[in-house]
Design an enzyme around this catalytic site. Structure first.
Site, PDB file in Angstrom:
ATOM      1  N   CYS A  95       7.430  14.161  15.506  1.00  0.00           N
ATOM      2  CA  CYS A  95       6.225  14.796  15.323  1.00  0.00           C
ATOM      3  C   CYS A  95       6.058  16.208  15.892  1.00  0.00           C
ATOM      4  CB  CYS A  95       5.170  13.886  15.370  1.00  0.00           C
ATOM      5  SG  CYS A  95       3.638  14.657  14.640  1.00  0.00           S
ATOM      6  N   HIS A 185       6.308   8.845  12.605  1.00  0.00           N
ATOM      7  CA  HIS A 185       6.315   8.172  14.036  1.00  0.00           C
ATOM      8  C   HIS A 185       6.934   6.948  13.952  1.00  0.00           C
ATOM      9  CE1 HIS A 185       3.570  10.681  16.231  1.00  0.00           C
ATOM     10  NE2 HIS A 185       3.230  11.075  15.192  1.00  0.00           N
ATOM     11  N   GLU A 187       7.988   5.166  16.219  1.00  0.00           N
ATOM     12  CA  GLU A 187       7.519   4.213  17.238  1.00  0.00           C
ATOM     13  C   GLU A 187       6.244   3.349  16.964  1.00  0.00           C
ATOM     14  OE1 GLU A 187       5.354   7.917  18.567  1.00  0.00           O
ATOM     15  OE2 GLU A 187       6.898   7.270  17.035  1.00  0.00           O
TER      16      GLU A 187
END
Length: 238
Positions: A95, A185, A187
């Site tokens: 990002c 993202h 994660e």
């Protein structure tokens, strides 16, 4: 011992971090490596960046500020990135980190002309991804979690486009042999994705987005999550 260094460019929302861990904790969990193999640098607090030669890999996190704010610590990361690439240290920008990588290597970062992309959306891998060391084993289409206002509007010279969707034409890229940027993202899990929709619900509604529909569309993103484990393998010589 060389470590995978997580370069923190900011913090997650406080409630999200309290329940799920901050960006570095989510990323460390996603990498799937032992704690002693990971170092965390709070660059947004002015902590010094590690010499590239001391790193087996580098992950640059997301942030709630904007790359175009040109904050001193952010400019320092941007100036450091070409040195990392010169040492051929595997690097993954997520990002904000993706945008920093893009601008550091000659691309353009600005507000996305369509506004925010927040929620879970499908992306399409591009032909070059088939031979890519990080993306090569992934399916052609898969969902990802997103939360961004700015974007790499123009890719750096020589960058290889790896993934896109109808909203974001530059969802993933590779620069050189071992530096990747992803606008999404990997994660995040589903609860974090929901947290980020709810935290931005007012601005999303004001821009005409259906928050209830965005929440209903949140789903698991196993292919995106697999990128972190694969990056850890590349960084550790696997």
């Amino acid at each position: 011992m060389k470590k995978i260094h997580i370069i923190k460019a900011g913090e997650a929302f406080a409630e999200t971090a309290a329940q799920h861990g901050d960006f570095d904790v989510m990323i460390r969990r996603g990498l799937g490596v032992a704690d002693e193999q990971v170092g965390v640098i709070a660059a947004y607090r002015g902590e010094p960046l590690p010499p590239p030669a001391h790193c087996s890999g580098i992950v640059i996190t997301g942030a709630h500020c904007m790359v175009t704010d040109d904050l001193p610590w952010s400019l320092a990361i941007e100036a450091w990135i070409p040195k990392v690439l010169a040492h051929k240290v595997p690097l993954l920008g997520i990002c904000y980190g993706h945008q920093l990588l893009g601008r550091a290597m000659g691309g353009t970062v600005a507000d996305h002309p369509k506004g925010k992309e927040v929620g879970t959306f499908p992306i399409n891998l591009q032909p070059a991804s088939q031979q890519d060391p990080l993306f090569g084993a992934l399916p052609d289409h898969f969902p990802v979690h997103t939360s961004h206002t700015q974007s790499v509007i123009t890719l750096p010279p020589g960058a290889v486009l790896l993934a896109a969707n109808a909203f974001e034409p530059h969802h993933a890229m590779r620069i050189g042999s071992c530096a990747w940027g992803v606008q999404f993202h990997p994660e995040y899990d589903t609860q974090v994705a929901r947290d980020y929709i709810l935290a931005q619900a007012d601005s999303l509604q004001q821009s005409g987005r259906d928050v209830a529909a965005l929440l209903a569309d949140v789903r698991q993103t196993p292919s995106a999550a697999a990128l972190l484990r694969k990056f850890a393998c590349l960084a550790c010589g696997g």
